[in-house]
Design a protein around this motif. Sequence first.
Motif, PDB file in Angstrom:
ATOM      1  N   ARG A 399       0.721  -1.337  -0.063  1.00  0.00           N
ATOM      2  CA  ARG A 399       0.129  -0.050   0.015  1.00  0.00           C
ATOM      3  C   ARG A 399       0.913   1.277  -0.112  1.00  0.00           C
ATOM      4  O   ARG A 399       0.556   2.129  -0.656  1.00  0.00           O
ATOM      5  N   GLU A 400       1.825   1.446   0.846  1.00  0.00           N
ATOM      6  CA  GLU A 400       2.836   2.639   0.935  1.00  0.00           C
ATOM      7  C   GLU A 400       3.731   2.773  -0.430  1.00  0.00           C
ATOM      8  O   GLU A 400       3.357   3.837  -1.066  1.00  0.00           O
ATOM      9  N   GLY A 401       4.015   1.573  -0.994  1.00  0.00           N
ATOM     10  CA  GLY A 401       4.658   1.611  -2.223  1.00  0.00           C
ATOM     11  C   GLY A 401       3.615   2.177  -3.338  1.00  0.00           C
ATOM     12  O   GLY A 401       3.958   3.044  -4.213  1.00  0.00           O
ATOM     13  N   LYS A 402       2.537   1.799  -3.410  1.00  0.00           N
ATOM     14  CA  LYS A 402       1.622   2.083  -4.458  1.00  0.00           C
ATOM     15  C   LYS A 402       1.379   3.492  -4.280  1.00  0.00           C
ATOM     16  O   LYS A 402       1.268   4.226  -5.230  1.00  0.00           O
ATOM     17  N   GLN A 403       1.252   4.110  -2.790  1.00  0.00           N
ATOM     18  CA  GLN A 403       1.033   5.722  -2.817  1.00  0.00           C
ATOM     19  C   GLN A 403       2.150   6.465  -3.216  1.00  0.00           C
ATOM     20  O   GLN A 403       2.071   7.446  -3.947  1.00  0.00           O
ATOM     21  N   LYS A 404       3.595   6.015  -2.968  1.00  0.00           N
ATOM     22  CA  LYS A 404       4.515   6.670  -3.361  1.00  0.00           C
ATOM     23  C   LYS A 404       4.403   6.846  -4.709  1.00  0.00           C
ATOM     24  O   LYS A 404       5.099   7.670  -5.336  1.00  0.00           O
ATOM     25  N   ALA A 405       4.312   5.556  -5.335  1.00  0.00           N
ATOM     26  CA  ALA A 405       4.408   5.583  -6.893  1.00  0.00           C
ATOM     27  C   ALA A 405       3.268   6.456  -7.464  1.00  0.00           C
ATOM     28  O   ALA A 405       3.610   7.330  -8.425  1.00  0.00           O
ATOM     29  N   ASP A 406       2.075   6.591  -6.985  1.00  0.00           N
ATOM     30  CA  ASP A 406       1.058   7.466  -7.634  1.00  0.00           C
ATOM     31  C   ASP A 406       1.464   8.990  -7.264  1.00  0.00           C
ATOM     32  O   ASP A 406       1.263   9.745  -8.070  1.00  0.00           O
ATOM     33  N   LYS A 407       2.222   9.437  -6.034  1.00  0.00           N
ATOM     34  CA  LYS A 407       2.599  10.656  -5.988  1.00  0.00           C
ATOM     35  C   LYS A 407       3.715  11.017  -6.927  1.00  0.00           C
ATOM     36  O   LYS A 407       3.639  12.306  -7.496  1.00  0.00           O
ATOM     37  N   ASN A 408       4.604  10.137  -7.268  1.00  0.00           N
ATOM     38  CA  ASN A 408       5.813  10.296  -8.178  1.00  0.00           C
ATOM     39  C   ASN A 408       5.302  10.721  -9.510  1.00  0.00           C
ATOM     40  O   ASN A 408       5.428  11.564 -10.123  1.00  0.00           O
ATOM     41  N   ARG A 409       4.038  10.058  -9.966  1.00  0.00           N
ATOM     42  CA  ARG A 409       3.581  10.178 -11.284  1.00  0.00           C
ATOM     43  C   ARG A 409       2.858  11.484 -11.293  1.00  0.00           C
ATOM     44  O   ARG A 409       2.731  12.329 -12.328  1.00  0.00           O
ATOM     45  N   ALA A 410       2.039  11.736 -10.144  1.00  0.00           N
ATOM     46  CA  ALA A 410       1.321  13.034 -10.307  1.00  0.00           C
ATOM     47  C   ALA A 410       2.323  14.296 -10.265  1.00  0.00           C
ATOM     48  O   ALA A 410       2.141  15.262 -10.823  1.00  0.00           O
ATOM     49  N   ARG A 411       3.461  14.033  -9.292  1.00  0.00           N
ATOM     50  CA  ARG A 411       4.642  15.143  -9.488  1.00  0.00           C
ATOM     51  C   ARG A 411       5.052  15.423 -10.975  1.00  0.00           C
ATOM     52  O   ARG A 411       5.269  16.361 -11.397  1.00  0.00           O
ATOM     53  N   VAL A 412       5.125  14.303 -11.757  1.00  0.00           N
ATOM     54  CA  VAL A 412       5.817  14.378 -13.038  1.00  0.00           C
ATOM     55  C   VAL A 412       4.736  15.013 -13.744  1.00  0.00           C
ATOM     56  O   VAL A 412       5.346  15.860 -14.572  1.00  0.00           O
ATOM     57  N   GLU A 413       3.681  14.716 -13.844  1.00  0.00           N
ATOM     58  CA  GLU A 413       2.544  15.224 -14.381  1.00  0.00           C
ATOM     59  C   GLU A 413       2.169  16.868 -14.101  1.00  0.00           C
ATOM     60  O   GLU A 413       2.138  17.685 -15.105  1.00  0.00           O
ATOM     61  N   GLU A 414       2.473  17.132 -12.899  1.00  0.00           N
ATOM     62  CA  GLU A 414       2.370  18.591 -12.537  1.00  0.00           C
ATOM     63  C   GLU A 414       3.550  19.469 -13.134  1.00  0.00           C
ATOM     64  O   GLU A 414       3.333  20.427 -13.581  1.00  0.00           O
ATOM     65  N   ASN A 415       4.783  18.581 -12.846  1.00  0.00           N
ATOM     66  CA  ASN A 415       5.886  19.511 -13.433  1.00  0.00           C
ATOM     67  C   ASN A 415       5.708  19.662 -14.939  1.00  0.00           C
ATOM     68  O   ASN A 415       6.148  20.728 -15.421  1.00  0.00           O
ATOM     69  N   PHE A 416       5.042  18.751 -15.816  1.00  0.00           N
ATOM     70  CA  PHE A 416       5.166  18.824 -17.135  1.00  0.00           C
ATOM     71  C   PHE A 416       4.128  19.873 -17.469  1.00  0.00           C
ATOM     72  O   PHE A 416       4.191  20.720 -18.216  1.00  0.00           O
ATOM     73  N   LEU A 417       2.998  20.088 -16.658  1.00  0.00           N
ATOM     74  CA  LEU A 417       1.990  20.956 -16.920  1.00  0.00           C
ATOM     75  C   LEU A 417       2.513  22.400 -16.592  1.00  0.00           C
ATOM     76  O   LEU A 417       2.180  23.296 -17.367  1.00  0.00           O
ATOM     77  N   LYS A 418       3.361  22.463 -15.614  1.00  0.00           N
ATOM     78  CA  LYS A 418       4.033  23.918 -15.427  1.00  0.00           C
ATOM     79  C   LYS A 418       4.845  24.327 -16.667  1.00  0.00           C
ATOM     80  O   LYS A 418       4.990  25.326 -17.113  1.00  0.00           O
ATOM     81  N   LEU A 419       5.639  23.325 -17.370  1.00  0.00           N
ATOM     82  CA  LEU A 419       6.508  23.767 -18.444  1.00  0.00           C
ATOM     83  C   LEU A 419       5.688  23.933 -19.515  1.00  0.00           C
ATOM     84  O   LEU A 419       5.887  24.724 -20.282  1.00  0.00           O
ATOM     85  N   THR A 420       4.464  23.224 -19.696  1.00  0.00           N
ATOM     86  CA  THR A 420       3.563  23.611 -20.821  1.00  0.00           C
ATOM     87  C   THR A 420       2.471  24.481 -20.620  1.00  0.00           C
ATOM     88  O   THR A 420       1.611  24.495 -21.701  1.00  0.00           O
ATOM     89  N   HIS A 421       2.445  25.388 -19.487  1.00  0.00           N
ATOM     90  CA  HIS A 421       1.331  26.245 -19.258  1.00  0.00           C
ATOM     91  C   HIS A 421       1.514  27.260 -20.401  1.00  0.00           C
ATOM     92  O   HIS A 421       0.180  27.857 -20.712  1.00  0.00           O
ATOM     93  N   VAL A 422       2.555  28.047 -20.692  1.00  0.00           N
ATOM     94  CA  VAL A 422       2.531  29.099 -21.451  1.00  0.00           C
ATOM     95  C   VAL A 422       2.020  28.461 -23.160  1.00  0.00           C
ATOM     96  O   VAL A 422       1.507  29.285 -23.692  1.00  0.00           O
ATOM     97  N   GLN A 423       2.379  27.266 -23.147  1.00  0.00           N
ATOM     98  CA  GLN A 423       2.372  26.739 -24.592  1.00  0.00           C
ATOM     99  C   GLN A 423       0.699  26.614 -24.774  1.00  0.00           C
ATOM    100  O   GLN A 423      -0.015  26.938 -25.531  1.00  0.00           O
TER     101      GLN A 423
END
Length: 482
Positions: A399-423
């Motif tokens: 369970r903990e590993g699954k939550q950590k993996a989901d947080k990592n994927r959400a973080r990557v997606e958020e960083n990507f959205l910030k980079l592409t916000h202007v676009q």
Amino acid sequence: MKKLYIFIAVLFIPWNFSLAKYDEFEDGDDIMEYDDNDFAEFEDVNEDAVTESPQRVITTEDDEEEATVELEGQDENQEDFDDADAQEGDTESEPYDDEEFEGYEEKPDASPNKNKDPITIVNVPAHLQNSWESYYMEILMVTGLLAYIMNYIIGKNKNNRLAHAWFNTHRELLESNFALVGDDGTNKEATSTGKLNQENEHIYNLWCSGRVCCEGMLIQLKFLKRQDLLNVLARMMRPASDQVQIKVTMNDEDMDTYVFAVGTRKALVRLQKEMQDLSEFCSDKPKSGAKYGLPDSLAILSEMGEVTEGMMDAKMIHFLTHYADKIESVQFSDQFSGPKLMQEEGQLTKLPETKKTLLFTFNVPGSGNTSPKDMESLLPLMSMVIYSIDKAKKFRLNREGKQKADKNRARVEENFLKLTHVQRQEAAQSRREEKKRAEKERIMNEEDPEKQRRLEEAALRREQKKLEKKQMKMKQIKVKAM
């Protein structure tokens, strides 16, 4: 009186000569033929130049009298005048008296042969001589062309032999684990051809499918460019090895969310820079695998420590330890999307599509001097691939590993959205402007003035409503701030 006799004698000389000339002809026809050929008497003259005798001027002692000019060696008798040519020829061969030519100065011989320098034979320069040395460039070019052609044929045949040796060695194992082996994709229905698909002279592909927990497996044999002579010469300075790359596409429900890689340190550093998933989810440096009994040449990249503990079981460690010299890299990823994409204008407005994938890269032994027998040593590594497919299906995060993996994927997606916000803002603005432009064109194309006026009023009302909504939102934000 004496002068008169001399004058008469001079007049009779040409008359007697003309009579002697025509006495030889019996009729008029011969005379006509003779007149037509005026130069006939000169045809028999010898081509060699005849030197003329010098002239002598005879003077008398009488007052106001002058002697005529006579030719030396000519007879005074007028009857022998017609034989002058023969006599001149005879006088040339007769000796002459030097006293007869007193006061005559010989002219110097101006013939060019006497004053000419002696002939010297000059050697022909080497570059002008007709020898094999003059064609060394052509010989080198022809020799290089023949060498390239021979190397192309030999290298292509060797890669073909190695590919078929590998397939014959692994065919039984593949057919026992996959229902379809060797589909070339040319037919609408999947059919097993049972042979390799040649992409070019040094790359061979094999597609396998029909197994639980995976969509299919693509095997790519990447041999050295033995058909290229320049590549052969380059490998003398920098040796390389043939490689076998295997890509297994897993089903979405048969693999959990994690990223894991093991391989040589050099290969992992390169993959971490080039691959999108490893650069985002495995940002730490490769760690040593000595803790799990791996050789020093291998290192580990993992998203979480739990994944490393779960993957490094006894059988996996056995494969990695005994065949470390043949393993380049092994990668398990649920976020595999290929190499990194460069951030350019108007590109990557959303995350790239990902697939749950297992990647294996094995080095063929021999360091380029591979023989067909060396392909048999890769058979245990194919067994490792089959075991990894079953291992990826069975492994599940807690369970903990699954939550950590989901947080990592959400973080990557958020960083990507910030980079592409202007676009994304620029794309939305361009869509709004395009919509306004299309509406204005529709109003301008309307022929009825009354209807055109109503459309303009409707457009103005919509703009006012949008402005009012924005003002209301601003007021609400100010109230909340207070």
